[in-house]
Design an enzyme around this catalytic site. Sequence first.
Site, PDB file in Angstrom:
ATOM      1  N   HIS A   1       0.840  -1.197   0.000  1.00  0.00           N
ATOM      2  CA  HIS A   1       0.000   0.000   0.000  1.00  0.00           C
ATOM      3  C   HIS A   1       0.882   1.257   0.000  1.00  0.00           C
ATOM      4  CE1 HIS A   1      -2.979   2.972   1.236  1.00  0.00           C
ATOM      5  NE2 HIS A   1      -2.214   3.275   2.266  1.00  0.00           N
TER       6      HIS A   1
ATOM      7  N   ASP B   1       6.231  21.729 -26.509  1.00  0.00           N
ATOM      8  CA  ASP B   1       6.236  20.375 -25.944  1.00  0.00           C
ATOM      9  C   ASP B   1       7.300  20.344 -24.855  1.00  0.00           C
ATOM     10  OD1 ASP B   1       6.228  17.497 -25.519  1.00  0.00           O
ATOM     11  OD2 ASP B   1       5.257  17.340 -27.472  1.00  0.00           O
TER      12      ASP B   1
ATOM     13  N   TRP C   1       7.041   0.015   3.963  1.00  0.00           N
ATOM     14  CA  TRP C   1       7.551   0.750   2.798  1.00  0.00           C
ATOM     15  C   TRP C   1       8.903   1.382   3.098  1.00  0.00           C
ATOM     16  CZ3 TRP C   1       8.791   5.793   1.333  1.00  0.00           C
ATOM     17  CH2 TRP C   1       8.596   6.778   2.307  1.00  0.00           C
TER      18      TRP C   1
ATOM     19  N   SER D   1      12.954   6.200 -13.962  1.00  0.00           N
ATOM     20  CA  SER D   1      11.832   6.935 -14.536  1.00  0.00           C
ATOM     21  C   SER D   1      11.718   8.333 -13.933  1.00  0.00           C
ATOM     22  CB  SER D   1      10.540   6.145 -14.296  1.00  0.00           C
ATOM     23  OG  SER D   1       9.428   6.968 -14.449  1.00  0.00           O
ATOM     24  N   SER D   2      11.829   8.418 -12.605  1.00  0.00           N
ATOM     25  CA  SER D   2      11.697   9.718 -11.952  1.00  0.00           C
ATOM     26  C   SER D   2      12.821  10.658 -12.341  1.00  0.00           C
ATOM     27  CB  SER D   2      11.713   9.562 -10.430  1.00  0.00           C
ATOM     28  OG  SER D   2      10.597   8.860 -10.014  1.00  0.00           O
TER      29      SER D   2
ATOM     30  N   HIS E   1      13.202  11.777   3.283  1.00  0.00           N
ATOM     31  CA  HIS E   1      12.624  13.025   3.755  1.00  0.00           C
ATOM     32  C   HIS E   1      12.395  14.021   2.618  1.00  0.00           C
ATOM     33  CE1 HIS E   1      10.633  15.403   6.573  1.00  0.00           C
ATOM     34  NE2 HIS E   1      11.171  16.431   5.951  1.00  0.00           N
TER      35      HIS E   1
ATOM     36  N   GLU F   1      11.882  13.186  -0.247  1.00  0.00           N
ATOM     37  CA  GLU F   1      10.793  12.532  -0.983  1.00  0.00           C
ATOM     38  C   GLU F   1       9.414  13.012  -0.512  1.00  0.00           C
ATOM     39  OE1 GLU F   1      10.507  10.488  -3.513  1.00  0.00           O
ATOM     40  OE2 GLU F   1       8.423   9.838  -3.245  1.00  0.00           O
TER      41      GLU F   1
ATOM     42  N   TYR G   1       8.688  15.880   0.545  1.00  0.00           N
ATOM     43  CA  TYR G   1       8.443  17.208  -0.040  1.00  0.00           C
ATOM     44  C   TYR G   1       8.216  17.101  -1.536  1.00  0.00           C
ATOM     45  CZ  TYR G   1       9.568  18.885   4.523  1.00  0.00           C
ATOM     46  OH  TYR G   1       9.535  19.091   5.865  1.00  0.00           O
TER      47      TYR G   1
ATOM     48  N   SER H   1      -1.613  27.218  -5.166  1.00  0.00           N
ATOM     49  CA  SER H   1      -1.261  28.617  -5.417  1.00  0.00           C
ATOM     50  C   SER H   1      -1.782  29.101  -6.757  1.00  0.00           C
ATOM     51  CB  SER H   1       0.263  28.799  -5.372  1.00  0.00           C
ATOM     52  OG  SER H   1       0.773  28.329  -4.160  1.00  0.00           O
TER      53      SER H   1
ATOM     54  N   HIS I   1      15.148  13.093  11.970  1.00  0.00           N
ATOM     55  CA  HIS I   1      14.004  13.214  12.887  1.00  0.00           C
ATOM     56  C   HIS I   1      13.076  12.011  12.750  1.00  0.00           C
ATOM     57  CE1 HIS I   1      11.829  15.726   9.598  1.00  0.00           C
ATOM     58  NE2 HIS I   1      11.430  14.482   9.525  1.00  0.00           N
ATOM     59  N   HIS I   2      13.311  11.184  11.729  1.00  0.00           N
ATOM     60  CA  HIS I   2      12.561   9.927  11.633  1.00  0.00           C
ATOM     61  C   HIS I   2      13.188   8.848  12.514  1.00  0.00           C
ATOM     62  CE1 HIS I   2      10.190  11.252   8.123  1.00  0.00           C
ATOM     63  NE2 HIS I   2      11.260  11.949   7.836  1.00  0.00           N
TER      64      HIS I   2
ATOM     65  N   THR J   1       6.914  26.979   5.878  1.00  0.00           N
ATOM     66  CA  THR J   1       5.609  26.372   5.636  1.00  0.00           C
ATOM     67  C   THR J   1       4.509  27.287   6.142  1.00  0.00           C
ATOM     68  OG1 THR J   1       6.726  24.282   6.059  1.00  0.00           O
ATOM     69  CG2 THR J   1       4.356  24.195   5.795  1.00  0.00           C
TER      70      THR J   1
ATOM     71  N   LYS K   1       3.775  30.060   3.746  1.00  0.00           N
ATOM     72  CA  LYS K   1       2.918  29.667   2.624  1.00  0.00           C
ATOM     73  C   LYS K   1       1.452  29.695   3.023  1.00  0.00           C
ATOM     74  CE  LYS K   1       4.473  27.112  -0.569  1.00  0.00           C
ATOM     75  NZ  LYS K   1       5.458  27.328  -1.587  1.00  0.00           N
TER      76      LYS K   1
ATOM     77  N   ARG L   1       1.994   1.369  15.095  1.00  0.00           N
ATOM     78  CA  ARG L   1       1.575   1.196  13.711  1.00  0.00           C
ATOM     79  C   ARG L   1       1.968  -0.198  13.231  1.00  0.00           C
ATOM     80  NH1 ARG L   1       5.930   4.828  10.305  1.00  0.00           N
ATOM     81  NH2 ARG L   1       4.740   4.036   8.545  1.00  0.00           N
TER      82      ARG L   1
END
Lengths: 525, 454
Positions: free
Chosen positions: A74, A103, A139, A167-168, A251, A253, A255, A266, A300-301, A326, A329, A448
């Site tokens: 998932h 293009d 994950w 790909s990315s 991390h 990722e 963002y 925006s 921080h993870h 943040t 924004k 979790r």
Amino acid sequence: MSTHTEAGHHGPAKGISRWILTTNHKDIGTMYLVFSLIMLFIGGSMAFVIRAELFQPGLQLVMPEFFNQMTTMHGLIMVFGAVMPAFVGLANWQVPLMIGAPDMALPRLNNLSFWILPFAFSMLLATLLMPGGAPDFGWTFYAPLSTTYAPPSVTFFIFAIHMMGISSILGAINIIVTIFNMRAPGMKMMDLPLFVWTWLITAFLLIAVMPVLAAVVTMMLMDVHFGTSFFNAAGGGDPVLFQHVFWFFAHPEVYIMVLPAFGIVSQIVPTFARKPLFGYHSMVYATASIAILSFIVWAHHMFTVGMPLVGELFFMYSTMLIAVPTGVKVFNWVSTMFRGSMTFETPMLFAIAFIVLFTIGGLSGLMLAIAPADFQYHDTYFVVAHFHYVLVPGAVFGIIAGVYYWLPKWCGKMYDEKLGQWHFWLSFIGVNLTFFPMHFVGLAGMPRRIPDYALQFADFNMLTSLGAFLFGTTQLLFVYILIKTVRKGKPAPQLPWDGAKGLEWTVPTPAPYHTFATPPVFGDK
Amino acid sequence: MTENITVPSQMQRRIIPARLSFFRFFKALNYLGYPDWQKQTILIFLVWDWKNKKKRPILRTKSNFYLQRATNDGCTIRCKENAMCRLLHLFSTALVLTPAPLVALEFNMPAGVTDTSQSVFNLHMTIFYICLVIGIIVFGIMFWSIFHHRKSKGAKAAQFHGSVLVEVIWTLIPLLILIAMAIPATTTLTDMYDATESDLDIQVTGHQWKWHYKYIGEDVDFFSILATSREEIENRKQKNPNYLLEVDNALVVPTNKKIRFLFTSNDVIHSWWVPDLAVKKDAIPGFINESWTLINEPGTYRGQCAELCGKHHAFMPIEVKAVPEVEYLAWLDAQKASKLAAAGAVDKDWSKDELMAAGASVYEKNCAVCHQADGSGLPPAFPPLNGSAIVQGDKTGHMQLVINGRQEKGMPAFGAQLSVADIAAVITYERNSWDNQTGDMVSPAEVQSLMDSQ
């Protein structure tokens, strides 16, 4: 192009080869979006399994080993298969239209970067049928659970991740090159629409961190098959090294998964407030600051892995700092609405929900940044609630808002506003019913990634499951709305939103197969 | 006045008699397990209601619909039509009718039983309230504009698009708030990291899927395994209140002593977490982490493994029993004595029935999670024991596998985890259960001699 007399004005090829061979940014954008919608439903059905099992305490439907495969798949599918391709799809459609380019700069590369994905995800999904089952280590695939103790399918998982990474990276290179080189004459960097700006920054993040992901899965591959001991303490390695490298990727990722949504919101809020975006420059600087800070907050993870005190303090302070840009924004969006002349069509509703619910996710993120309190939050449902608030009503609502917003331009038809409103309200109720109670069970002590839980968590889990079923089913309505729009929607006007500004609205409706063959002159700012 | 009191059900009759006295009423609520805040709210309501008693007509107007509904649903007392009163009425009716366990939902972090957990809780609440205030201000302004500045109300859009001063202000204010948050957080964190001068050291080792506790310098160590029965997990039996949070051997510790934990792991990364102690630390193979606690109140504190560690991650709880020091010392002596007794079990002459009985419980605790209670296993990861060539084959091969494990396949080396008598018992059990009818038995002495020869 040279063989055609009407170079650049021919229509699409017929049949399936149109989609396989296409180098048209609109076709590729559509394929990305359809692909991500399919992945959303595959990942969503796994969430259904998870929530059905967690409906009540006790083991009812699936065994713990399959439950772990479901949580892992998932996460992987939603992150790499649903959210990221959706943003690349939106970028493919919108970046050339918004900067007045005919293009993408590298159209064949564009084709390649899309067509890698179906193969990567077919392989990842095929692991479900392999002996030993699909990856079951979460994950975040922490070693050594994902190396020494992993099912055999881990090798296919590694290969799939490599392909998604390629790909990315290709997609990101393409977007950067396009934005740098193909802007309409007269369009300076500080004239770029915010969606383009946020995507430019996102693309740099992708190029910076995707190789790190490739590195970490390669190290895993070496550990699993070639006898190295990067993450194996018995051979002199360090399991915590895995987490450092992984989060150095993951991390930024997160963002990557939310900055383009900032861009979409925006665009939408000024349109429906009929008022220019408040603080354009500070929005750009805030996005860049968030991106730069994202490289120095990864640990921080990992507050509970036993870092030295100075390490904990550094990562705590740097993480708290992210709240500043943040916050800027959010304040800017609110100021844009302030004294506007607002209407509330479906894209605006999703954008407002984004602002409110993303801010809730941001505030719980601030709580998580406080290291001593994080010892209590870490690896509980509080974290699950936090990142789902950032990713579902954050990233996913941003994507949905963008689709409703630009759909009339893409297909020349108007969606059914009444059904759109239904879709919004059911999604809004569903999403909060699903993820808000997770804060409570997390604080009360539910870890979790567990298929069964103690009795005091039962009521909130049932509520969460009901919310999840509502939210998931509601997305079928979204598919219905999309199909209905494309097949028999009312024709959309040239400018479907009276407050909309930007080059993308200057092309005819529906946007022809080739746009801006002659560059527009940008100057009405 | 009594006709104002309707008594719809037997249960209601029992807890709220017609001429109720507060005392009896609250005793009943206590008995039913209602938490304090719920009782207090009901009390406020009753006082309010009693004040209004004299002027109270029975209303049957349409505007009183909700009150009527509540009454029909089992509300006990009617009051005069009064918005505030009606609200309280509804609320307390709901409270009275809500089963106590539902209201007793836990939805916040526990304040815990140590000074550290208390300061973590205070920190949590402080940040929460700050976030709440920020949220109310930001969303308040936003919804105010959504309400007032809408086109349908004829709002005309202003065209301002920036203000350096405002931007600087709302960059600096959050920065100051963050600094204010960081100060107490730093103090608490520094304190949590000071594990020096402990009175007692306990090594905690994570295993798939159980915890091992070793009291350093005391020659006491044991495994702590989930005690909840499979019947409860598989919904064949009523779940007990400590479902999934109970173990066979709790970690017993003294109160008012500084306890240092040393965490490590035998296989994958686990995480030892007891919310009431505010201790959560990863147990990492090959590395040792430390943390400490000082428990103020005796009691049983429960927690779970917090880091995904495989299939049975949900089933390796933690139970800490904090007792006064005298009791703790007595428990320690008893542990040492039982260890001596277990050592003597090797020399005892075991009958096959005794081994089979002991083996069944060892199997249930240690083997059934992977090889399943009926020996069918979960292939390919966990092979079946029923009909297995190893189990039905040579005794020595079977013993060697159990003692040394098969690390690369995830089979632990039970020689280091179980007593000699337990190993003998479980092997005997496996060789004579299900379709395995070898008829032979393995004595503790045989296991001992094989282990000595290695």
